[in-house]
Design a protein around this motif. Structure first.
Motif, PDB file in Angstrom:
ATOM      1  N   ASN A 449       0.853  -1.183   0.000  1.00  0.00           N
ATOM      2  CA  ASN A 449       0.000   0.000   0.000  1.00  0.00           C
ATOM      3  C   ASN A 449       0.896   1.242   0.000  1.00  0.00           C
ATOM      4  N   PRO A 450       0.795   2.095  -1.024  1.00  0.00           N
ATOM      5  CA  PRO A 450       1.720   3.231  -1.105  1.00  0.00           C
ATOM      6  C   PRO A 450       1.506   4.285  -0.035  1.00  0.00           C
ATOM      7  N   THR A 451       0.393   4.220   0.690  1.00  0.00           N
ATOM      8  CA  THR A 451       0.112   5.252   1.692  1.00  0.00           C
ATOM      9  C   THR A 451       0.371   4.784   3.115  1.00  0.00           C
ATOM     10  N   MET A 452       0.842   3.554   3.295  1.00  0.00           N
ATOM     11  CA  MET A 452       1.106   3.017   4.627  1.00  0.00           C
ATOM     12  C   MET A 452       2.595   2.744   4.804  1.00  0.00           C
ATOM     13  N   ARG A 453       3.100   3.046   5.980  1.00  0.00           N
ATOM     14  CA  ARG A 453       4.504   2.786   6.281  1.00  0.00           C
ATOM     15  C   ARG A 453       4.744   1.276   6.349  1.00  0.00           C
ATOM     16  N   ALA A 454       5.968   0.888   6.052  1.00  0.00           N
ATOM     17  CA  ALA A 454       6.295  -0.534   5.973  1.00  0.00           C
ATOM     18  C   ALA A 454       5.973  -1.251   7.276  1.00  0.00           C
ATOM     19  N   GLY A 455       6.365  -0.665   8.401  1.00  0.00           N
ATOM     20  CA  GLY A 455       6.103  -1.303   9.684  1.00  0.00           C
ATOM     21  C   GLY A 455       4.618  -1.440   9.985  1.00  0.00           C
ATOM     22  N   ASP A 456       3.823  -0.452   9.583  1.00  0.00           N
ATOM     23  CA  ASP A 456       2.384  -0.521   9.812  1.00  0.00           C
ATOM     24  C   ASP A 456       1.755  -1.650   9.014  1.00  0.00           C
ATOM     25  N   GLN A 457       2.254  -1.861   7.798  1.00  0.00           N
ATOM     26  CA  GLN A 457       1.692  -2.923   6.970  1.00  0.00           C
ATOM     27  C   GLN A 457       2.020  -4.294   7.552  1.00  0.00           C
ATOM     28  N   LEU A 458       3.196  -4.433   8.119  1.00  0.00           N
ATOM     29  CA  LEU A 458       3.529  -5.686   8.781  1.00  0.00           C
ATOM     30  C   LEU A 458       2.713  -5.858  10.050  1.00  0.00           C
ATOM     31  N   ALA A 459       2.574  -4.773  10.811  1.00  0.00           N
ATOM     32  CA  ALA A 459       1.885  -4.858  12.097  1.00  0.00           C
ATOM     33  C   ALA A 459       0.415  -5.213  11.934  1.00  0.00           C
ATOM     34  N   GLU A 460      -0.173  -4.865  10.808  1.00  0.00           N
ATOM     35  CA  GLU A 460      -1.593  -5.142  10.608  1.00  0.00           C
ATOM     36  C   GLU A 460      -1.894  -6.635  10.666  1.00  0.00           C
ATOM     37  N   VAL A 461      -0.952  -7.445  10.217  1.00  0.00           N
ATOM     38  CA  VAL A 461      -1.148  -8.891  10.264  1.00  0.00           C
ATOM     39  C   VAL A 461      -1.320  -9.353  11.709  1.00  0.00           C
ATOM     40  N   TRP A 470      -1.259  -2.628  19.132  1.00  0.00           N
ATOM     41  CA  TRP A 470      -0.528  -1.978  18.054  1.00  0.00           C
ATOM     42  C   TRP A 470       0.947  -1.817  18.408  1.00  0.00           C
ATOM     43  N   ARG A 471       1.248  -1.514  19.656  1.00  0.00           N
ATOM     44  CA  ARG A 471       2.648  -1.345  20.060  1.00  0.00           C
ATOM     45  C   ARG A 471       3.400  -2.663  19.948  1.00  0.00           C
ATOM     46  N   ASP A 472       2.802  -3.753  20.434  1.00  0.00           N
ATOM     47  CA  ASP A 472       3.465  -5.052  20.342  1.00  0.00           C
ATOM     48  C   ASP A 472       3.632  -5.483  18.882  1.00  0.00           C
ATOM     49  N   ALA A 473       2.615  -5.198  18.079  1.00  0.00           N
ATOM     50  CA  ALA A 473       2.682  -5.570  16.667  1.00  0.00           C
ATOM     51  C   ALA A 473       3.792  -4.805  15.957  1.00  0.00           C
ATOM     52  N   ARG A 474       3.942  -3.527  16.289  1.00  0.00           N
ATOM     53  CA  ARG A 474       5.008  -2.742  15.685  1.00  0.00           C
ATOM     54  C   ARG A 474       6.381  -3.278  16.097  1.00  0.00           C
ATOM     55  N   ALA A 475       6.518  -3.645  17.368  1.00  0.00           N
ATOM     56  CA  ALA A 475       7.784  -4.198  17.836  1.00  0.00           C
ATOM     57  C   ALA A 475       8.090  -5.513  17.123  1.00  0.00           C
ATOM     58  N   ARG A 476       7.058  -6.333  16.927  1.00  0.00           N
ATOM     59  CA  ARG A 476       7.246  -7.592  16.212  1.00  0.00           C
ATOM     60  C   ARG A 476       7.623  -7.331  14.748  1.00  0.00           C
ATOM     61  N   ALA A 477       7.044  -6.296  14.168  1.00  0.00           N
ATOM     62  CA  ALA A 477       7.366  -5.959  12.783  1.00  0.00           C
ATOM     63  C   ALA A 477       8.846  -5.604  12.638  1.00  0.00           C
TER      64      ALA A 477
END
Length: 667
Positions: A449-461, A470-477
């Protein structure tokens, strides 16, 4: 639609444009007048001077006075607040209603979408002012009624715009991947669709505000808008036109105000779009292939509603004569069926039988994939080779339930990790699929997605399927980015896809698959667009990921060297069918003439420099006009009359080859 750069940097870049500076100054002038006008000129606008009734323009009164001796310029400046405020309110109502209606029309089911599209089309066909007059009669005379009338009249235009733009975005692969993940429609709309529409909506909204300003003035001019003793530019214009022959400047003041404010709205929209966005041009330039959940959700290419709900059924001989021939052939040869049953092991990660892909067209039915059989054991790496158009990628899409309408996928068996993918999956099954099937495509720039940061796209999973905060997901990303050897992973996770190199984007795609617990990684030409050095690095990451997770790998490529360096077994496809199944070590001793031709076409270090490189004569057959016999016969040096009449039997077994005259070891 942020570009990843700080707001101050984007603002500074925009202000280097003289037009942007002019737009900013004009907008600030109009906005300042609307806010401060009643405070500064309110008293002058309400002071009656019976000694200067209906006076023409002069040094004391630049636009003259009205019939009560009040200064027209002061009244124009004071009326800016009401005129602009009502126009903005009407535009906001129209935008909100239109965006909601257009979003529902683009995200709803087929029947509701068609109905809403029809109603939007009918509403758009009517002139806007006519609709405004119609709604003004319904909502009544006065500012409130006029605002609602204009808002409702503008809504169909915004609905059509939103529906059109959203249709192009919802067909992108990152939206399809999010659907496969089981992401709710509301979240898809707010996270993936609307952010990609922000820039054109901002521009069109500001342009519409200028039009609303003129339309509102028209309603007030007709007596349907602002009522006495209040006044706006439209009411002042009506009063000025009554004395246009004696005092023409009385109408000139509000008219100029409307024109200048309209220009300010238009310029302001362009300015805001440049500061806020700038990504939509990049987004339109490259058709997207996969999205924020693309890897972890088996996402990649556009998934239709059929991917979510339509059942995948076994081949029907009555609908497909070729299927009838294949079925009859299999029935006539019990050995083929026995081989199929023996090869299909109970612990296979992926088991596919008689996979068919059909595309109905005006000229008939096209079958780009015809009867593919495939088994992958845990930890096994299988490569799929073939020229472009042989059905490799479409086979992967069909397995992953990521095909477009009207493409139909049929199979006698389509099982992944114990899940039957031929029917509708429930929430639990979709979550399991989203975390255990990973997909990597050759162009990660269009897969994210060109409008989402790389880490956010990983964290969404992780937030969607693993219940992580969201914080834990970002750390996992960030952790997963480090696992694929991404340098400065923390900083890279905060960047947008266009700020990363091709190799980095490919690593992001692989890391996305590691956010879950992949049982199968499907890599479709993952190194085609990369240089040799980065290609080797990506292959090493895929290989190490597979070894670390124990996942099976299905690597699709036309590059034999890539497949040979990674895979254990090779499936060779031609004209939508698997024509040979053999170990990688036996590629040099392949029995099918097509496989032999592919191997011989690859130059080696021992190939003489003055020798002409080997090539396969002719072109692959058109899927819409396949020959009666063997599809490779027109290009095969071993073909005879039998090959042009009778199709070779396709078996599913180790070392199987679909050829009437396979190359023998001694030849």
């Amino acid at each position: 639609m942020a570009t990843g750069r700080p707001l101050t940097t984007r603002l500074a870049d925009t202000l280097r444009n003289p037009l942007a500076v002019a737009a900013l100054l004009t907008g600030l002038l109009v906005l300042g007048t609307a806010v401060l006008g009643p405070v500064i000129w309110g008293e002058a606008a309400e002071t009656n001077d019976f000694t200067s009734l209906d006076q023409p323009a002069s040094a004391e009164h630049l636009f003259g006075t009205d019939k009560l001796g009040r200064d027209i310029l002061a009244r124009v400046l004071v009326a800016a607040r009401l005129s602009i405020g009502l126009a903005v309110a009407a535009t906001a109502i129209g935008m909100v209603l239109g965006v909601l209606l257009g979003s529902v029309a683009s995200m709803a089911g087929r029947r509701l979408s068609r109905f809403l599209a029809m109603m939007i089309g009918i509403a758009v066909a009517f002139p806007g002012l006519l609709l405004a007059l119609f709604f003004a009669v319904i909502f009544g005379v006065g500012p409130r009624g006029a605002v609602l009338a204009l808002g409702f009249a503008m809504a169909p235009g915004f609905a059509r715009l939103t529906q059109t733009l959203a249709a192009s975005v919802t067909s992108q692969d990152y939206v399809s991947a999010a659907r496969t993940l089981g992401v709710s429609r509301v979240r898809i709309l707010t996270r993936h669709v609307l952010p990609n529409l922000a820039e054109p909506l901002i521009v069109n909204g500001t342009v519409a505000a200028g039009s609303a300003l003129l339309a509102f003035a028209g309603l007030s001019y007709l007596g349907l808008g602002v009522q006495s003793p209040a006044y706006d530019w439209g009411r002042m214009l009506s009063e000025g036109l009554n004395s246009i022959y004696t005092n023409p400047s009385a109408a000139l003041g509000p008219a100029l105000a409307i024109v200048i404010s309209g220009l300010a709205f238009n310029f302001g929209g362009e300015f805001a779009a440049q500061v806020v966005g700038g990504r939509s041009r990049v987004h339109r330039a490259v058709p997207a292939l996969a999205g924020p959940a693309a890897v972890a959700a088996a996402g990649g290419r556009p998934a239709s509603d059929a991917g979510e709900g339509d059942a995948v059924v076994a081949a029907d001989p009555e609908r497909d004569p070729d299927a009838a021939v294949a079925t009859a052939t299999a029935d006539a040869d019990p050995g083929a069926t026995d081989a199929t049953d023996v090869t299909a092991t109970a612990d296979a990660v992926l088991s596919v039988r008689d996979l068919q892909v059909r595309i109905p067209t005006a000229d008939g039915l096209i079958r780009p994939v015809r009867g593919v059989d495939l088994d992958l054991a845990p930890g096994e790496a299988v490569g799929v080779l073939g020229e472009s158009g042989s059905g490799k990628s479409l086979t992967a899409l069909a397995i992953s339930r990521l095909t477009h309408d009207p493409v139909r996928v049929d199979a006698q068996r389509l099982r992944f990790d114990g899940l039957d993918l031929r029917g509708r999956l429930g929430a639990i099954e979709r979550t399991r699929l989203g975390t255990s099937l990973s997909m990597v495509f050759q162009d990660p720039m269009s897969s994210l997605n060109p409008t989402m940061r790389a880490g956010d796209q990983l964290a969404e999973v992780a937030t969607e399927h693993q219940g992580s905060s969201w914080r834990d997901a970002r750390a996992r990303a960030v952790e997963r980015l480090r696992a694929v050897r991404m340098s400065a992973a923390e900083r890279r996770s905060r960047q947008l896809p266009h700020e990363l190199s091709g190799g980095m984007r490919q690593r992001v795609m692989i890391a996305m698959g590691l956010m879950g617990d992949p049982r199968l990684i499907i890599a479709d030409e993952p190194t085609t667009a990369l240089d040799v050095t980065v290609q080797q690095q990506v292959l090493e990451v895929i290989q190490s990921t597979r070894e670390r997770t124990g996942a099976a790998l299905l690597l699709i490529s036309h590059d034999i060297s890539v497949v040979s360096s990674v895979c254990d077994r090779v499936l060779v496809m031609y004209a939508g069918r698997v024509v040979e199944d053999l170990p990688v070590a036996d590629l040099e001793r392949a029995r099918h003439p097509y496989t032999r031709a592919l191997v011989e076409a690859v130059p080696t270090m021992q190939t003489p420099r003055d020798e002409r490189l080997s090539s396969i004569p002719g072109r692959p057959p058109d899927p819409a006009a396949l020959p009666t016999g063997c599809p490779f016969a027109p290009r095969c040096p071993r073909a005879d009359t039998t090959c042009t009449i009778e199709p070779p039997l396709v078996r599913h077994a180790a070392g199987a080859v679909a050829c009437h005259h396979p190359v023998e070891e001694t030849s």
